[in-house]
Write an enzyme that holds these catalytic residues in place. Structure first.
Site, short mmCIF file in Angstrom:
data_model
loop_
_atom_site.label_atom_id
_atom_site.label_comp_id
_atom_site.label_asym_id
_atom_site.label_seq_id
_atom_site.Cartn_x
_atom_site.Cartn_y
_atom_site.Cartn_z
N CYS A 265 5.53 -2.21 -1.47
CA CYS A 265 4.26 -2.92 -1.32
C CYS A 265 3.56 -3.22 -2.64
O CYS A 265 2.84 -4.20 -2.76
CB CYS A 265 3.33 -2.15 -0.39
SG CYS A 265 3.18 -0.42 -0.78
N HIS B 87 -3.74 -2.72 -1.72
CA HIS B 87 -3.40 -2.48 -3.13
C HIS B 87 -3.95 -3.63 -3.98
O HIS B 87 -3.95 -4.79 -3.55
CB HIS B 87 -1.88 -2.47 -3.32
CG HIS B 87 -1.18 -1.23 -2.82
ND1 HIS B 87 -1.84 -0.14 -2.32
CD2 HIS B 87 0.14 -0.92 -2.77
CE1 HIS B 87 -0.95 0.79 -1.96
NE2 HIS B 87 0.26 0.34 -2.22
C1 2RA Z 1 2.70 3.62 -2.33
N1 2RA Z 1 4.09 1.73 -2.71
O1 2RA Z 1 1.69 2.93 -2.43
C2 2RA Z 1 4.00 3.01 -2.08
C3 2RA Z 1 4.28 2.96 -0.62
N2 2RA Z 1 5.52 2.38 -0.33
O2 2RA Z 1 2.68 4.84 -2.41
#
Ligand code: 2RA
Length: 352
Positions: free
Chosen positions: A130, A260
Site C-alpha cells: 500500500c 497513507h
Molecule cells: C504498512 N504497508 O503500512 C504496510 C501494510 N501492508 O504497514
C-alpha cells in the site's frame, strides 16, 4: 452467467473493504461471488449485493469453478494457497508480499501497467504494497510524459497498515492519553500508556503512536533499512519498468487510523512545470488534485479516508534541483492501497 470470483480472506480488514467495494459498484461482471476464509470464520453469513453468502473454509475444493481468486491473507497463506487456486483453474490476484518480486509474477497498478496482466506464467498477479501504491498513479502519469529518473520519498503511514491490531492499539492509546497533560516531558506518553495497561512489549509500533511519530514500519532489513523502505524501492522500479531507478525512502508511522500519505521528491529527464503536472493530474480519472496555495488548499489523510482516488497537492518545482517536483499524496491504504487495486486488476482481467 459471468465469471466466478472468490475473495480469500473475506472476513479480514481488507476483505471487508473488498465486500464494501462489491456492494458499492453499480454493476459487477460476476456470476458467482464466493467468500473463503479460515476454519474460524467459515459458516459466517455475509450479505453481498443483497444476497446472503455463507463463508466457506479455505480448501483446494473451495477453488473449484473459480475463475479469479482475490487473496487478502498473510504472506505465508498466499504462498501456500495461491498456487492451489491456480492448479484448480483460477487466476490468483494476490495482495500479500509473497510473489511481488517474483520475476514470473507481474506487479500491477492498472493505471500504470495494465498490459502486464497478460504475462503471468504462474497464473498469479501481485498487488503492490500500500505504501508504494499510494503514489504510483501520480508517478505513472508524470513518468509517461517526463521520464522519471530519481525518487526520494518520506511516508506518513496509518495505523491500519498494521491491520485491525494496529487500529485497536492506536484507538486505545488515544483513549489513554485523552485529557491528560502529557507530551510535555520525555517518556510521559509511555508512562500514561503503561498506567492504562498498554504495555510497550504489546504494541505493533515499537514506540507509542499516540502524540508521536515512529520512524519504523515493517521489519528490520540489512544496513539499517526496514522492509517497507525496500518495498518502496523495489516495487516502484518493477511497476514503472525502470530497473535502474534511483530510490531512497524513509517510512514513518503516524497517529492516523487509515490513509497513507507520502512526501515525494521526483527528478525527471526533462524540465517539468507545476502547470504541466497539474494538467496531467487533472486528466487522470483516479487522481483528485487539491492544490491551491493561494487558498491554502491541500489534501490530508483525514479528508481522504474512505475515498477511492489518490489525492495530490502541494505541487512545487524544487528551488535548488533542476527537473524536479515536490508533491504530497494521500491514498486510502485499505482501498486503492489494497482491496480496490486488487479488485481493479480482477476487472481488467474480465474486460480482456
Ligand atoms: C504498512 N504497508 O503500512 C504496510 C501494510 N501492508 O504497514
Amino acid at each position: 452467467p459471468g465469471p466466478t470470483v472468490a475473495i480469500v480472506g473475506a472476513t479480514g480488514a481488507v476483505g471487508s473493504v473488498m465486500i464494501d467495494i462489491l456492494n458499492s459498484r453499480e454493476n459487477v461482471p460476476w456470476g458467482e461471488i464466493r467468500l473463503i476464509a479460515s476454519a474460524r470464520s467459515a459458516g459466517k453469513k455475509i450479505t453481498v449485493r443483497g444476497v446472503e453468502h455463507t463463508v466457506v473454509e479455505l480448501s483446494p475444493e473451495a477453488f473449484d469453478g473459480v475463475d479469479i481468486a482475490m487473496f487478502d491473507v498473510p504472506d505465508e497463506l498466499s504462498a501456500q494457497w495461491a498456487p492451489v487456486a491456480v492448479e484448480r483453474g483460477a487466476i490468483a490476484v494476490d495482495n500479500s508480499g509473497a510473489f511481488r518480486m517474483d520475476p514470473e509474477v507481474p506487479l500491477v497498478v492498472p493505471e500504470v501497467n495494465a498490459d502486464r496482466v497478460h504475462e503471468r506464467p504462474k497464473g498469479i498477479i501481485a498487488n503492490p504494497n500500500c505504501t508504494t501504491l499510494s503514489m504510483m498513479t501520480a508517478l505513472g502519469a508524470l513518468h509517461r510524459e517526463f521520464g522519471l529518473r530519481e525518487l526520494v520519498v518520506s511516508s506518513y503511514q496509518a495505523a491500519s497498515g498494521s491491520g485491525q491490531e494496529g487500529i485497536d492499539r492506536l484507538q486505545e492509546e488515544i483513549a489513554a492519553v485523552a485529557g491528560k497533560q502529557v507530551g510535555e516531558r520525555a517518556g510521559d506518553v509511555a508512562e500514561a500508556l503503561a498506567a492504562a495497561g498498554l504495555l510497550a512489549e504489546q504494541t505493533p509500533f515499537k514506540a507509542p503512536l499516540a502524540m508521536n511519530v515512529v520512524p519504523w514500519c515493517g521489519s528490520r532489513k540489512d544496513d539499517g533499512w526496514t522492509s517497507e523502505e525496500l518495498k518502496v524501492r523495489n516495487e516502484s522500479r518493477k511497476i514503472l519498468g525502470i530497473p535502474e531507478l534511483k530510490v531512497s525512502a524513509t517510512c514513518v508511522r503516524v497517529p492516523v487510523v487509515t490513509t497513507h500519505s507520502l512526501a515525494v521528491h521526483a527528478v525527471f529527464e526533462r524540465e517539468i512545470s507545476v502547470e504541466q503536472a497539474h494538467r496531467l493530474f487533472e486528466a487522470a480519472p483516479s487522481i483528485v488534485l487539491q492544490d491551491d496555495p493561494a487558498g491554502e488548499v491541500f489534501p490530508t489523510p483525514a479528508g481522504v479516508v474512505g475515498a477511492d482516488p489518490t489525492y495530490v497537492g502541494r505541487v512545487r518545482q524544487a528551488l535548488d534541483f533542476p527537473n524536479t517536483l515536490e508533491f504530497f499524496v494521500c491514498g486510502d491504504n485499505l482501498r486503492k492501497g489494497a482491496a480496490l487495486n486488487t479488485y481493479e486488476i480482477a476487472e481488467t482481467l474480465v474486460q480482456d
